[in-house]
Design a protein around this motif. Structure first.
Motif, PDB file in Angstrom:
ATOM      1  N   GLY A  89      47.446  13.332  -1.715  1.00 30.95           N
ATOM      2  CA  GLY A  89      47.703  12.249  -1.619  1.00 30.95           C
ATOM      3  C   GLY A  89      46.748  11.492  -1.247  1.00 30.95           C
ATOM      4  O   GLY A  89      46.514  10.417  -0.923  1.00 30.95           O
ATOM      5  N   LEU A  90      45.693  11.840  -0.057  1.00 32.10           N
ATOM      6  CA  LEU A  90      45.176  11.527   0.411  1.00 32.10           C
ATOM      7  C   LEU A  90      43.902  10.892   0.347  1.00 32.10           C
ATOM      8  O   LEU A  90      43.354  10.002  -0.171  1.00 32.10           O
ATOM      9  CB  LEU A  90      44.998  12.422   1.645  1.00 32.10           C
ATOM     10  N   ILE A  91      43.749  11.857  -0.691  1.00 27.42           N
ATOM     11  CA  ILE A  91      41.972  11.464  -1.881  1.00 27.42           C
ATOM     12  C   ILE A  91      42.750  10.242  -2.705  1.00 27.42           C
ATOM     13  O   ILE A  91      41.772   9.424  -2.306  1.00 27.42           O
ATOM     14  CB  ILE A  91      41.990  12.746  -2.591  1.00 27.42           C
ATOM     15  N   ALA A  92      44.069  10.358  -3.120  1.00 28.70           N
ATOM     16  CA  ALA A  92      44.227   8.679  -4.096  1.00 28.70           C
ATOM     17  C   ALA A  92      44.727   8.281  -2.974  1.00 28.70           C
ATOM     18  O   ALA A  92      43.704   7.392  -3.701  1.00 28.70           O
ATOM     19  CB  ALA A  92      45.723   9.562  -4.376  1.00 28.70           C
ATOM     20  N   MET A  93      44.910   7.498  -1.252  1.00 28.35           N
ATOM     21  CA  MET A  93      44.834   5.911  -1.186  1.00 28.35           C
ATOM     22  C   MET A  93      42.991   6.023  -0.628  1.00 28.35           C
ATOM     23  O   MET A  93      42.630   5.074  -0.451  1.00 28.35           O
ATOM     24  CB  MET A  93      45.482   6.784   0.466  1.00 28.35           C
ATOM     25  N   THR A  94      42.271   7.075  -0.289  1.00 26.48           N
ATOM     26  CA  THR A  94      41.038   7.177  -0.227  1.00 26.48           C
ATOM     27  C   THR A  94      40.288   5.578  -1.001  1.00 26.48           C
ATOM     28  O   THR A  94      39.902   4.967  -1.123  1.00 26.48           O
ATOM     29  CB  THR A  94      40.326   7.814   0.405  1.00 26.48           C
TER      30      THR A  94
END
Lengths: 331, 492
Positions: A89-94
């Motif tokens: 999720g953090l990768i997606a948001m970044t």
């Protein structure tokens, strides 16, 4: 074998009726809780908005539980799904904030999920490390690296694509049906077809039932195990997109925390055997819904939030005891 | 002589299916009694009724002259083919499992060892009770199981095919023990498909067919294997020669100098198209290890495997299909059966991918393929979608044989292919193999049954301690020479 050796076809049919009850015990557990909920909180519980709320709130666990079902059918386990969800999720948001491309964000998350899953699967199959140990390790690695990188904080969807991104999970079909539920049900059908109708799916069951015999039957056991964890990783990544979209943010410390336990509970309540070889996607769907109703009912009844866990635990153990007694009768 | 067990007019049905019809069964005190019959004739059901696992529908059971009670049925021990020992515990711990001697909750270890050792010595067995069960050879595991029954005061011991996984030397150990027990007044029921053993060890016999007793009586010197098997099958067993000489083709599978430290050394072997070869020897001869390495289940250290005279690299079992090799491992339960899949999926497991279109298994095609083999090798199946456990052991074995054949192989490696298969079914399987060999398919048969080799093989390799020590053509295959080589002797 010696006991069943000389039983007749009719005896067998008779037994499979009980087997049917055992197979669908998750549905019975669900129905019982449903009736209890109706009796206790009838009109509020049955309202369309409440039902949609339950489905919406559990679609993310539901999607994670689909992959977990296949993993557990191979006699494995994946404790890392919660922190893996935070990481993807953090990768997606970044990526989303950096490129403002929803497409790239989803691709990056799915790819990351695939890689995470493949690493887990590779360690388990190639090096023969028990799944419990591998994922106990990766669980902490993904969480810790995420927290380090984001300094324990989170990331918020910003920029011109933010609203389109949050629409992924917050749109309602015909103004009623929340989209996450649609995604969940579509994936249920897909995974169920994979489990029942493809050679890969049947190999998953075969490996969980007798890995040695499967290996000697020319099944590429390592490849199947790798694929199962990779598939589970992709499903976790899809769940992370929905979660990120729903909240418009992702947190490195709290996102996905404890999700692995809910997913495992849903699978087990759904009748999948921790020893491998047995289980159905339908069962897992009802396992997820059963958990959902429990949470919802606690909420409606105003049970103090600190006590919810205890009551949930009691109901999970109770559901399993009932299942166990039915399947014992079967064998 | 008194009778320890008397069963009269026993009837039992499962649902509409009548399994036992007015069965009489008598066991004399201090005797060894053979219970014979093909797979699925009701032997196991009868024994389960005797031990109280199943309840009878009609009939009387007397134990030691009194009507059977749960307590007296406890004195009858049923030793199953799959032994119930814990490999990671020692012999004495297994003997006392669940009945440990304790003192304020602490184990009286020394006392247990001494008592167990005394008990074992008294029966006349050479066995150190502190040995780990996992380190025992199969015959001593069997013996440990018997000793445990005796220590629990068993008066009657039922042994279900105790010798199937034993070599000849080990069988002799078990037989010696059985005779000793008989002389001490213990009664034994011996269930077996090996009729030569029955004639060797048993005093009396009962033959069952389709749920009724067709014959019983004393084992006399005049009694022959053929007489027994004819009564079991219910017709004159076409004792026809199965073996037929055939023209053979080029080499299809060749092993050159295959070596794995401590398992097999420098093995040269060749199989021609359409040829049936046997590989035999005693326990520890390395034949199973050898072919498990050939099919990629384990690795080997040196040497070459050639298919159609070209070297191949088989890294894992998944590779053998490409080279037209199929493999049926020994030990059905551990290595063959997938208990949670149904009959058709068990059989077609290696070819589920091949039966798929657009990723989906074509169910109709799957069932058709499976039905073809069910018919071809005469598997007794009610519904191919039933669980595999609903089949008798012999029929499960046939399913596994079909599993090897369904990949359309050129070379089929069969390890102990007739394990737990009855006389009639065995002959059927042999005929099948011979017919397939005529179409050019080659077979490698790993077996310790000399009769099997004599009936089927064009050539046999005899192995000792991981080395091939002799190679005999069909006409020279005889038990004396094979045993001589297998036990380390030299042919003249």
């Amino acid at each position: 074998m010696t006991n069943t050796q000389e039983t007749s076809a009719s005896e067998h049919k008779h037994r499979s009726l009980k087997g049917l009850i055992a197979d669908y015990s998750a549905i019975f557990a669900f129905l019982i809780l449903f009736i209890v909920a109706v009796l206790l909180k009838g009109s509020i519980f049955l309202s369309v908005s409440n039902i949609m709320n339950i489905l919406m709130n559990n679609s993310i666990i539901g999607i994670i539980a689909l992959g977990m079902t296949l993993v557990i059918i191979t006699a494995g386990i994946d404790l890392a799904v919660g922190s893996q969800m935070a990481a993807t999720g953090l990768i997606a948001m970044t990526i989303l904030n950096a490129t403002q491309s929803i497409f790239l964000a989803i691709v990056a998350a799915v790819f990351a999920g695939l890689v995470f899953g493949a690493i887990t699967g590779g360690l388990i199959s190639k090096f023969g490390v028990p799944a419990f140990i591998v994922t106990l390790g990766t669980m902490q690695i993904y969480r810790s690296v995420s927290e380090y990188y984001f300094d324990g904080g989170g990331i918020l969807a910003t920029g011109r694509s933010a609203s389109a991104f949050t629409a992924i999970a917050n749109t309602k079909l015909f103004g009623i049906i929340p989209m996450p539920m649609i995604y969940w049900f579509a994936l249920c059908i897909l995974i169920s077809v994979i489990a029942r109708r493809t050679a890969f799916g049947r190999h998953v069951y075969a490996i969980g039932s007798n890995e040695r015999a499967s290996f000697l039957s020319t099944i590429n056991v390592n490849r199947v195990l790798l694929a199962v964890y990779a598939l589970s990783g992709v499903l976790v990544a899809l769940a992370s997109i929905i979660e990120a979209s729903r909240l418009g943010s992702m947190n490195s410390a709290s996102s996905g925390s404890g999700y692995e336990m809910d997913a495992i509970a849903a699978v087990v309540i759904g009748g999948t055997s921790m020893a491998g070889g047995r289980g159905t996607i339908l069962g897992t769907v009802f396992g997820t819904l059963t958990l959902g109703i429990i949470n919802n009912l606690m909420n409606l009844l105003g049970v103090p939030s600190f006590l919810v866990g205890a009551i949930k635990g009691i109901i999970i153990i109770g559901a399993l005891l009932i299942q166990r007694s039915v399947s014992k009768e079967e064998s | 002589m008194t009778d320890v067990v008397k069963m009269r007019q026993i009837e039992k049905a499962f649902g509409a299916n009548v399994v036992l019809k007015k069965v009489d069964f008598t066991l004399a005190t201090g005797s060894i009694h053979a219970l014979l019959g093909e797979n699925g004739t009701g032997k196991t059901t009868l024994m389960n009724i005797l031990t109280g696992v199943y309840t009878k529908d009609h009939g009387d059971i007397e134990i030691n002259g009194a009507p059977a009670t749960p307590a007296s049925q406890q004195q009858i021990a049923f030793i199953h083919q799959e032994l119930s020992l814990v490999n990671d515990l020692s012999v004495y711990e297994n003997l006392y499992l669940g009945h440990e001697l304790k003192h304020y909750g602490l184990l009286r270890r020394r006392e247990m060892i001494e008592t167990a050792q005394a008990f074992v010595d008294q029966i006349g067995i050479k066995l150190d009770v502190t040995t780990m069960v996992g380190d025992l050879n199969p015959s001593y595991k069997q013996i440990t199981e018997i000793v445990r029954a005796l220590m629990r005061d068993a008066k009657v011991i039922i042994m279900d095919e105790p010798t199937t996984s034993l070599t000849d030397v080990e069988i002799n150990d078990v037989f010696k023990m059985m005779r000793t027990l008989r002389d001490q007044g213990v009664s034994l029921i011996f269930i077996s498909h090996k009729l030569n053993e029955v004639l060797e060890i048993c005093d009396t016999y009962t033959i069952m067919r389709d749920g009724v007793v067709v014959s019983s009586g004393p084992v006399t010197p005049e009694l022959t294997e053929v007489q027994l098997s004819n009564q079991m099958v219910g017709k004159e067993l076409a004792n026809s020669e199965i073996y037929q000489p055939r023209p053979l083709g080029k080499p299809v599978l060749t092993l050159k100098g295959l070596t794995k430290t401590r398992e097999f050394q420098n093995v040269d072997l060749v199989v021609h198209a359409g040829e049936i070869i046997g590989v035999t020897g005693l326990l520890g001869d390395g034949r199973s290890e050898l072919f498990s390495a050939v099919v990629g289940a384990t690795a080997f250290d040196a040497g070459q495997v050639l298919v159609n005279e070209r070297p191949v690299r088989i890294r894992t079992t998944a590779d053998i299909k490409r080279y037209g090799i199929a493999y049926l491992p020994k030990n059905r339960k551990e290595n063959g059966i997938v208990p949670d899949l149904n009959i058709e999926e068990n059989m077609a497991l290696p070819i589920l991918g091949r039966l798929s279109r657009g990723g989906l298994i074509q169910r109709g095609q799957l069932t058709a393929t499976v039905q073809r083999y069910v018919k071809q090798i005469n598997i007794k199946v009610a519904d191919v979608k039933d669980v595999i456990g609903s089949l008798s052991g012999g029929n499960q074995q046939k399913v596994l044989l079909a599993k090897a054949l369904c990949t359309n192989p050129k070379v089929v490696i069969l390890d102990n292919p007739t394990q737990g298969v009855d006389v009639g079914a065995k002959a059927e399987i042999y005929h099948q193999i011979m017919d397939l060999a005529k179409t050019g398919i080659s077979f490698v048969i790993l077996t310790s049954e000399i009769g099997e080799i004599q009936q089927l093989c064009d050539r046999v390799y005899v192995m000792t301690h991981g080395e091939i020590r002799a190679e005999l053509p069909h006409d020279a295959i005889n038990e004396r020479d094979i045993m001589l080589v297998a036990t380390g002797g030299q042919l003249d």
